[in-house]
Write an enzyme that holds these catalytic residues in place. Structure first.
Site, PDB file in Angstrom:
ATOM      1  N   SER A 144       9.926  -3.002  24.827  1.00 47.65           N
ATOM      2  CA  SER A 144       9.919  -3.352  23.403  1.00 47.65           C
ATOM      3  C   SER A 144       8.957  -4.462  23.385  1.00 47.65           C
ATOM      4  CB  SER A 144      11.429  -3.902  22.866  1.00 47.65           C
ATOM      5  OG  SER A 144      11.430  -4.668  21.619  1.00 47.65           O
ATOM      6  N   TYR A 157      19.322  -7.762  23.447  1.00 50.36           N
ATOM      7  CA  TYR A 157      18.298  -7.035  23.204  1.00 50.36           C
ATOM      8  C   TYR A 157      17.093  -7.411  23.978  1.00 50.36           C
ATOM      9  CZ  TYR A 157      15.106  -3.596  21.096  1.00 50.36           C
ATOM     10  OH  TYR A 157      14.259  -2.474  20.940  1.00 50.36           O
TER      11      TYR A 157
HETATM   12  P1  NDP Z   1      16.650   5.240  16.609  1.00 54.58           P
HETATM   13  O1  NDP Z   1      18.086   4.471  16.407  1.00 54.58           O
HETATM   14  O2  NDP Z   1      16.111   5.866  15.721  1.00 54.58           O
HETATM   15  O3  NDP Z   1      17.077   6.100  18.051  1.00 54.58           O
HETATM   16  C1  NDP Z   1      17.728   5.920  18.980  1.00 54.58           C
HETATM   17  C2  NDP Z   1      18.353   6.899  19.858  1.00 54.58           C
HETATM   18  O4  NDP Z   1      18.889   6.284  20.951  1.00 54.58           O
HETATM   19  C3  NDP Z   1      19.091   7.818  19.096  1.00 54.58           C
HETATM   20  O5  NDP Z   1      18.555   8.947  18.857  1.00 54.58           O
HETATM   21  C4  NDP Z   1      20.367   7.764  19.719  1.00 54.58           C
HETATM   22  O6  NDP Z   1      20.866   9.122  19.485  1.00 54.58           O
HETATM   23  C5  NDP Z   1      20.207   7.225  20.935  1.00 54.58           C
HETATM   24  N1  NDP Z   1      21.405   6.481  21.526  1.00 54.58           N
HETATM   25  C6  NDP Z   1      22.008   5.223  21.247  1.00 54.58           C
HETATM   26  N2  NDP Z   1      22.817   4.877  21.812  1.00 54.58           N
HETATM   27  C7  NDP Z   1      23.067   5.996  22.646  1.00 54.58           C
HETATM   28  C8  NDP Z   1      24.339   6.089  23.510  1.00 54.58           C
HETATM   29  N3  NDP Z   1      25.187   5.497  23.888  1.00 54.58           N
HETATM   30  N4  NDP Z   1      24.199   7.481  24.198  1.00 54.58           N
HETATM   31  C9  NDP Z   1      23.264   8.380  23.881  1.00 54.58           C
HETATM   32  N5  NDP Z   1      22.225   8.226  23.021  1.00 54.58           N
HETATM   33  C10 NDP Z   1      22.312   6.815  22.528  1.00 54.58           C
HETATM   34  O7  NDP Z   1      15.945   3.990  17.148  1.00 54.58           O
HETATM   35  P2  NDP Z   1      14.295   4.025  17.863  1.00 54.58           P
HETATM   36  O8  NDP Z   1      13.639   5.444  17.797  1.00 54.58           O
HETATM   37  O9  NDP Z   1      13.653   2.902  17.079  1.00 54.58           O
HETATM   38  O10 NDP Z   1      14.476   3.461  19.295  1.00 54.58           O
HETATM   39  C11 NDP Z   1      14.125   4.103  20.179  1.00 54.58           C
HETATM   40  C12 NDP Z   1      13.975   3.150  21.435  1.00 54.58           C
HETATM   41  O11 NDP Z   1      12.905   2.661  21.350  1.00 54.58           O
HETATM   42  C13 NDP Z   1      14.918   2.338  21.964  1.00 54.58           C
HETATM   43  O12 NDP Z   1      15.194   1.954  23.259  1.00 54.58           O
HETATM   44  C14 NDP Z   1      14.547   0.990  21.129  1.00 54.58           C
HETATM   45  O13 NDP Z   1      15.108  -0.124  21.621  1.00 54.58           O
HETATM   46  C15 NDP Z   1      13.070   0.979  21.210  1.00 54.58           C
HETATM   47  N6  NDP Z   1      12.266   0.275  20.550  1.00 54.58           N
HETATM   48  C16 NDP Z   1      12.112   0.737  19.126  1.00 54.58           C
HETATM   49  C17 NDP Z   1      11.379   0.088  18.366  1.00 54.58           C
HETATM   50  C18 NDP Z   1      11.176  -0.008  16.782  1.00 54.58           C
HETATM   51  O14 NDP Z   1      10.119  -0.461  16.221  1.00 54.58           O
HETATM   52  N7  NDP Z   1      11.558   1.277  16.301  1.00 54.58           N
HETATM   53  C19 NDP Z   1      10.319  -1.221  18.893  1.00 54.58           C
HETATM   54  C20 NDP Z   1      10.541  -1.321  20.315  1.00 54.58           C
HETATM   55  C21 NDP Z   1      11.246  -0.552  21.105  1.00 54.58           C
HETATM   56  P3  NDP Z   1      22.423   9.309  18.749  1.00 54.58           P
HETATM   57  O15 NDP Z   1      21.958   8.975  17.307  1.00 54.58           O
HETATM   58  O16 NDP Z   1      22.588  10.674  19.067  1.00 54.58           O
HETATM   59  O17 NDP Z   1      23.441   8.300  19.062  1.00 54.58           O
END
Ligand code: NDP
Length: 253
Positions: A144, A157
Site C-alpha cells: 500500500s 494498517y
Molecule cells: P476490497 O474490500 O474490495 O477487497 C478486499 C478483499 O479481501 C475482499 O475481496 C475480501 O473478500 C477479502 N478479505 C478480507 N478479509 C478476508 C478474510 N479474513 N478472509 C478472506 N478474504 C478476506 O478492497 P481492495 O480491493 O481495495 O483491497 C485489496 C487489497 O489491496 C488489500 O490488501 C488492501 O489493503 C490493498 N490496497 C487497497 C488500496 C485501495 O486504494 N483500494 C490501496 C492500497 C492497498 P470477502 O468479501 O469474501 O471477505
C-alpha cells in the site's frame, strides 16, 4: 507474446472476488491463466467467476477466511488441487480499522495484522511445496502507500503493509534458489469497497487524493491488471524482492 503468456498456469488470489484482487484476476485470466479465488463472500465470488469465465478461462472459488494458519494451509492446498498445480499466488485479501492509535483495541490490532500480514506469511508457506513442484513460481503481495507513508488513523494498517514489504524481501532471498520470485505491489488510491469505506469515514480524503495524485484521478481495479501479468509472467523472471508502486504518481509527488 511468450514473455507474457500464462497459458497452462494456475493462479490463486486471496480476495479475488472483488476490488483490486478481481482487477488482477482479470489480467491474469486474459493472459491465459486459470484462476482460483479464495475469500469469504460466495455471492460476490459467483459474479467474479462469471466475469472471469466470460474471458474464456476456467475459474473456481474456495471459501476461506484467511485469518488463521490452518485456514490458509487448507485453502491454498485446495486451490493447488483444484486444477492440479499452482504457479502464481496473489496475497491480496486485506482490511483496515480506521481509528486513532490510542483508541484501538488489541482485537482490532490483531484483526488487521492477521488479515494483511500474517495471512500472507501463512499462504506463502502453504503454497511453497506446490510452487516448488511446478519448478518455480511467482508470489505477488499487496502492500500500500501505507507501506511508505503514515497516517494518524492507520497504525495497524501501516504496520501490516510495511511488514508485507519486508516479508516480501525476506522470502525473495529465501526462495530465489527455488526459482520463486516474490514481489510486492503498492497500489495508490484505488476505487474499491475498502476505499469507499475510507471516504465515508475520513473527511476530505477524496479531495486530498485527487489533489495529490499527478494522474488526477482515483485508480480503478483494472489499473492493477498489467502489473499482475508482468509479475506473474516469464517477463519478470529476474525481478524479485521489489515493491512497485502503481499509484498514478502519488508516491513521487
Ligand atoms: P476490497 O474490500 O474490495 O477487497 C478486499 C478483499 O479481501 C475482499 O475481496 C475480501 O473478500 C477479502 N478479505 C478480507 N478479509 C478476508 C478474510 N479474513 N478472509 C478472506 N478474504 C478476506 O478492497 P481492495 O480491493 O481495495 O483491497 C485489496 C487489497 O489491496 C488489500 O490488501 C488492501 O489493503 C490493498 N490496497 C487497497 C488500496 C485501495 O486504494 N483500494 C490501496 C492500497 C492497498 P470477502 O468479501 O469474501 O471477505
Amino acid at each position: 507474446m511468450a514473455r507474457f503468456d500464462l497459458s497452462g498456469r494456475v493462479a490463486a488470489i486471496t480476495g479475488g472476488n472483488g476490488g483490486i484482487g478481481l482487477g488482477m484476476a482479470r489480467g491474469l485470466a486474459e493472459a491465459g491463466a486459470r484462476i482460483v479465488i479464495l475469500g469469504r463472500n460466495a455471492a460476490k465470488a459467483e459474479k467474479a467467476l462469471a466475469a472471469l469465465r466470460a474471458l474464456g478461462t476456467e475459474a473456481d472459488f474456495i471459501a476461506a477466511d484467511i485469518t488463521g494458519a490452518k485456514a490458509c494451509k487448507t485453502g491454498i492446498e485446495a486451490a493447488a488441487a483444484r486444477f492440479g498445480r499452482l504457479d502464481i499466488l496473489v496475497n491480496n485479501a486485506g482490511t483496515s480499522v480506521r481509528k486513532m492509535p490510542e483508541t484501538l483495541t488489541p482485537e482490532e490490532w490483531h484483526l488487521v495484522l492477521d488479515t494483511n500480514l500474517t495471512s500472507t506469511f501463512h499462504c506463502c508457506n502453504a503454497a511453497y511445496p506446490a510452487l516448488c513442484a511446478a519448478g518455480g513460481g511467482k508470489i505477488i503481495n499487496i502492500g500500500s502507500m501505507m507501506s511508505i507513508f503514515g497516517a494518524p488513523y492507520a497504525a495497524p494498517y501501516a504496520a501490516s503493509k510495511g511488514g508485507v514489504v519486508q516479508l516480501t524481501r525476506a522470502l525473495a532471498t529465501a526462495w530465489a534458489k527455488d526459482n520463486i520470485q516474490v514481489n510486492a505491489v503498492l497500489p495508490g488510491w484505488i476505487d474499491t469497497e475498502l476505499t469507499q469505506g475510507a471516504r465515508a469515514q475520513v473527511a476530505g480524503l477524496h479531495e486530498r487524493v485527487l489533489a495529490r495524485t499527478p494522474a488526477g484521478r482515483w485508480g480503478q481495479p483494472d489499473d492493477m491488471a498489467g502489473i499482475a501479468v508482468f509479475l506473474a509472467a516469464p517477463a519478470s523472471d529476474f525481478v524479485t524482492g521489489t515493491a512497485i508502486p502503481v499509484d498514478g504518481g502519488y508516491s513521487v509527488s
